[in-house]
Design a protein around this motif. Structure first.
Motif, PDB file in Angstrom:
ATOM      1  N   LYS A  41       0.233  17.472  -6.286  1.00 39.70           N
ATOM      2  CA  LYS A  41      -0.498  17.350  -4.937  1.00 39.70           C
ATOM      3  C   LYS A  41       0.521  16.310  -3.885  1.00 39.70           C
ATOM      4  CE  LYS A  41      -4.144  18.037  -7.731  1.00 39.70           C
ATOM      5  NZ  LYS A  41      -3.777  18.276  -9.043  1.00 39.70           N
ATOM      6  N   THR A  42       0.671  16.954  -2.638  1.00 40.68           N
ATOM      7  CA  THR A  42       1.601  16.508  -1.887  1.00 40.68           C
ATOM      8  C   THR A  42       0.697  16.172  -0.590  1.00 40.68           C
ATOM      9  OG1 THR A  42       3.510  16.977  -3.143  1.00 40.68           O
ATOM     10  CG2 THR A  42       3.913  16.070  -0.954  1.00 40.68           C
ATOM     11  N   ARG A  43       0.507  14.959   0.360  1.00 37.83           N
ATOM     12  CA  ARG A  43       0.295  15.145   1.680  1.00 37.83           C
ATOM     13  C   ARG A  43       1.059  13.941   2.364  1.00 37.83           C
ATOM     14  NH1 ARG A  43      -3.261  13.794  -2.339  1.00 37.83           N
ATOM     15  NH2 ARG A  43      -4.027  11.666  -2.434  1.00 37.83           N
ATOM     16  N   ALA A  44       0.871  14.090   3.811  1.00 36.12           N
ATOM     17  CA  ALA A  44       1.658  13.194   4.688  1.00 36.12           C
ATOM     18  C   ALA A  44       0.814  12.520   5.662  1.00 36.12           C
ATOM     19  CB  ALA A  44       2.907  14.035   5.248  1.00 36.12           C
ATOM     20  N   LEU A  45       1.005  11.431   6.174  1.00 43.37           N
ATOM     21  CA  LEU A  45       0.315  10.618   7.239  1.00 43.37           C
ATOM     22  C   LEU A  45       1.298  10.044   8.077  1.00 43.37           C
ATOM     23  CD1 LEU A  45      -1.966   8.637   4.936  1.00 43.37           C
ATOM     24  CD2 LEU A  45      -2.817  10.583   6.265  1.00 43.37           C
ATOM     25  N   ALA A  46       1.447  10.611   9.271  1.00 44.17           N
ATOM     26  CA  ALA A  46       2.246   9.898  10.314  1.00 44.17           C
ATOM     27  C   ALA A  46       1.535   8.803  10.883  1.00 44.17           C
ATOM     28  CB  ALA A  46       2.673  10.954  11.447  1.00 44.17           C
ATOM     29  N   TYR A  47       2.248   7.624  11.431  1.00 44.97           N
ATOM     30  CA  TYR A  47       1.731   6.385  11.719  1.00 44.97           C
ATOM     31  C   TYR A  47       2.500   6.340  13.247  1.00 44.97           C
ATOM     32  CZ  TYR A  47       0.020   4.780   7.192  1.00 44.97           C
ATOM     33  OH  TYR A  47      -0.678   4.782   6.263  1.00 44.97           O
ATOM     34  N   ASP A  48       1.389   6.146  14.238  1.00 42.11           N
ATOM     35  CA  ASP A  48       1.808   6.163  15.782  1.00 42.11           C
ATOM     36  C   ASP A  48       2.312   4.686  15.819  1.00 42.11           C
ATOM     37  OD1 ASP A  48       1.123   8.697  16.151  1.00 42.11           O
ATOM     38  OD2 ASP A  48      -0.827   8.080  16.743  1.00 42.11           O
ATOM     39  N   HIS A  49       1.597   3.522  15.287  1.00 39.18           N
ATOM     40  CA  HIS A  49       1.623   2.150  15.466  1.00 39.18           C
ATOM     41  C   HIS A  49       2.469   1.354  14.020  1.00 39.18           C
ATOM     42  CE1 HIS A  49      -0.283   2.673  19.184  1.00 39.18           C
ATOM     43  NE2 HIS A  49      -1.137   3.165  18.543  1.00 39.18           N
ATOM     44  N   PHE A  50       3.238   0.771  14.150  1.00 37.45           N
ATOM     45  CA  PHE A  50       3.865   0.160  12.968  1.00 37.45           C
ATOM     46  C   PHE A  50       5.080  -0.871  13.259  1.00 37.45           C
ATOM     47  CE2 PHE A  50       6.077   4.361  14.064  1.00 37.45           C
ATOM     48  CZ  PHE A  50       7.312   3.661  14.226  1.00 37.45           C
ATOM     49  N   LEU A  51       5.371  -1.893  12.663  1.00 38.29           N
ATOM     50  CA  LEU A  51       6.406  -2.450  12.563  1.00 38.29           C
ATOM     51  C   LEU A  51       7.212  -2.435  11.309  1.00 38.29           C
ATOM     52  CD1 LEU A  51       5.284  -5.639  14.384  1.00 38.29           C
ATOM     53  CD2 LEU A  51       6.816  -4.109  15.331  1.00 38.29           C
ATOM     54  N   THR A  52       8.389  -2.485  11.109  1.00 43.17           N
ATOM     55  CA  THR A  52       9.336  -2.649  10.024  1.00 43.17           C
ATOM     56  C   THR A  52      10.152  -3.745  10.246  1.00 43.17           C
ATOM     57  OG1 THR A  52      10.603  -0.797  10.973  1.00 43.17           O
ATOM     58  CG2 THR A  52       9.183  -0.222   9.293  1.00 43.17           C
ATOM     59  N   GLY A  53       9.613  -5.103   9.681  1.00 42.22           N
ATOM     60  CA  GLY A  53      10.482  -6.299  10.313  1.00 42.22           C
ATOM     61  C   GLY A  53      10.156  -6.529  11.571  1.00 42.22           C
ATOM     62  N   ALA A  54      10.661  -7.053  12.345  1.00 43.02           N
ATOM     63  CA  ALA A  54      10.540  -7.550  13.734  1.00 43.02           C
ATOM     64  C   ALA A  54      10.224  -6.548  14.729  1.00 43.02           C
ATOM     65  CB  ALA A  54      11.427  -8.808  14.291  1.00 43.02           C
ATOM     66  N   ALA A  55      10.757  -5.319  14.572  1.00 44.36           N
ATOM     67  CA  ALA A  55      10.645  -4.263  15.298  1.00 44.36           C
ATOM     68  C   ALA A  55      10.520  -2.962  14.724  1.00 44.36           C
ATOM     69  CB  ALA A  55      11.989  -4.116  16.356  1.00 44.36           C
ATOM     70  N   PRO A  56       9.869  -1.829  15.692  1.00 40.86           N
ATOM     71  CA  PRO A  56       9.679  -0.561  15.205  1.00 40.86           C
ATOM     72  C   PRO A  56      11.200  -0.002  14.531  1.00 40.86           C
ATOM     73  CG  PRO A  56       8.491  -0.903  17.246  1.00 40.86           C
ATOM     74  CD  PRO A  56       9.494  -2.280  16.980  1.00 40.86           C
ATOM     75  N   ALA A  57      11.032   0.746  13.544  1.00 38.16           N
ATOM     76  CA  ALA A  57      12.205   1.381  13.030  1.00 38.16           C
ATOM     77  C   ALA A  57      11.699   2.365  11.993  1.00 38.16           C
ATOM     78  CB  ALA A  57      13.110   0.394  12.314  1.00 38.16           C
ATOM     79  N   ASP A  58      12.305   3.554  12.312  1.00 33.62           N
ATOM     80  CA  ASP A  58      11.802   4.722  11.312  1.00 33.62           C
ATOM     81  C   ASP A  58      11.764   4.329   9.990  1.00 33.62           C
ATOM     82  OD1 ASP A  58      11.318   6.333  13.611  1.00 33.62           O
ATOM     83  OD2 ASP A  58      13.569   7.001  13.546  1.00 33.62           O
ATOM     84  N   PHE A  59      10.767   5.070   9.261  1.00 36.96           N
ATOM     85  CA  PHE A  59      10.743   4.925   7.709  1.00 36.96           C
ATOM     86  C   PHE A  59       9.962   5.968   7.102  1.00 36.96           C
ATOM     87  CE2 PHE A  59       6.457   3.670   9.365  1.00 36.96           C
ATOM     88  CZ  PHE A  59       5.523   3.930   8.587  1.00 36.96           C
ATOM     89  N   ILE A  60      10.377   6.175   5.880  1.00 36.83           N
ATOM     90  CA  ILE A  60       9.301   7.033   5.085  1.00 36.83           C
ATOM     91  C   ILE A  60       9.028   6.378   3.721  1.00 36.83           C
ATOM     92  CG2 ILE A  60       9.364   9.304   3.704  1.00 36.83           C
ATOM     93  CD1 ILE A  60      11.530  10.294   5.498  1.00 36.83           C
ATOM     94  N   HIS A  61       7.958   6.319   3.360  1.00 34.23           N
ATOM     95  CA  HIS A  61       7.173   5.624   2.137  1.00 34.23           C
ATOM     96  C   HIS A  61       6.531   6.535   1.180  1.00 34.23           C
ATOM     97  CE1 HIS A  61       6.386   2.604  -0.799  1.00 34.23           C
ATOM     98  NE2 HIS A  61       5.039   3.187  -0.583  1.00 34.23           N
ATOM     99  N   VAL A  62       7.051   6.822   0.098  1.00 35.92           N
ATOM    100  CA  VAL A  62       6.314   7.720  -0.829  1.00 35.92           C
ATOM    101  C   VAL A  62       5.516   6.837  -1.776  1.00 35.92           C
ATOM    102  CG1 VAL A  62       6.348   9.732  -2.195  1.00 35.92           C
ATOM    103  CG2 VAL A  62       7.983   9.655  -0.166  1.00 35.92           C
ATOM    104  N   THR A  63       4.326   6.910  -2.048  1.00 36.04           N
ATOM    105  CA  THR A  63       3.539   6.710  -3.029  1.00 36.04           C
ATOM    106  C   THR A  63       3.272   7.761  -4.036  1.00 36.04           C
ATOM    107  OG1 THR A  63       2.633   4.538  -1.810  1.00 36.04           O
ATOM    108  CG2 THR A  63       1.509   5.177  -3.856  1.00 36.04           C
ATOM    109  N   ILE A  64       3.361   7.488  -5.438  1.00 38.08           N
ATOM    110  CA  ILE A  64       3.227   8.552  -6.136  1.00 38.08           C
ATOM    111  C   ILE A  64       2.347   8.270  -7.279  1.00 38.08           C
ATOM    112  CG2 ILE A  64       4.149  10.424  -7.807  1.00 38.08           C
ATOM    113  CD1 ILE A  64       6.892   9.990  -6.214  1.00 38.08           C
ATOM    114  N   ARG A  65       1.035   8.513  -7.176  1.00 34.37           N
ATOM    115  CA  ARG A  65       0.027   8.155  -8.177  1.00 34.37           C
ATOM    116  C   ARG A  65       0.101   8.953  -9.217  1.00 34.37           C
ATOM    117  NH1 ARG A  65      -3.216   4.052  -6.595  1.00 34.37           N
ATOM    118  NH2 ARG A  65      -3.097   3.667  -4.363  1.00 34.37           N
ATOM    119  N   ILE A  66       0.208   8.664 -10.772  1.00 34.48           N
ATOM    120  CA  ILE A  66       0.136   9.107 -11.884  1.00 34.48           C
ATOM    121  C   ILE A  66      -1.036   8.529 -12.750  1.00 34.48           C
ATOM    122  CG2 ILE A  66       2.555  10.048 -11.345  1.00 34.48           C
ATOM    123  CD1 ILE A  66       3.346   8.127 -13.569  1.00 34.48           C
TER     124      ILE A  66
END
Length: 113
Positions: A41-66
């Protein structure tokens, strides 16, 4: 099982469609050889508001629950196979992360209507 939950910066959409992102993670989980295609089962959530460190930067984080019971080697294989699929998308200037999390089977409930 598994549940693959993709979180990503919404600014990635012009470079990688959410549908392609979902397909890439799905295929990575399948290529690990640990699961049947019908069980992933795979699904995606886009975030409008985020910080990756001190400034916004593109990211992809995958959590796989088993469900618990897989070895550390199997979990490493799963995370590295999914990460390889993401790196093959050739996205520059992006943070890619994958984590595998155990679901305790005694607390997991499922119902299909």
């Amino acid at each position: 099982m598994p549940h693959c939950i993709i979180e990503f910066s919404d600014t990635l959409a012009p470079r990688l469609s959410p549908a392609k992102l979902v397909q890439t993670v799905y295929e990575g989980a399948l290529k690990s050889g640990l699961f049947q295609a019908k069980d992933i089962k795979t699904r995606a959530l886009a975030y409008d508001h985020f910080l990756t460190g001190a400034a916004p930067a593109d990211f992809i984080h995958v959590t796989i629950r088993i469900l618990s019971g897989r070895t550390d080697e199997q979990k490493q294989l799963l995370s590295s196979t999914v990460l390889k699929g993401l790196t093959d998308c050739n996205l520059a200037g992006i943070s890619l992360t994958v984590e595998v999390v155990d679901i305790h089977s005694c607390s997991y409930a499922k119902f299909i209507a």
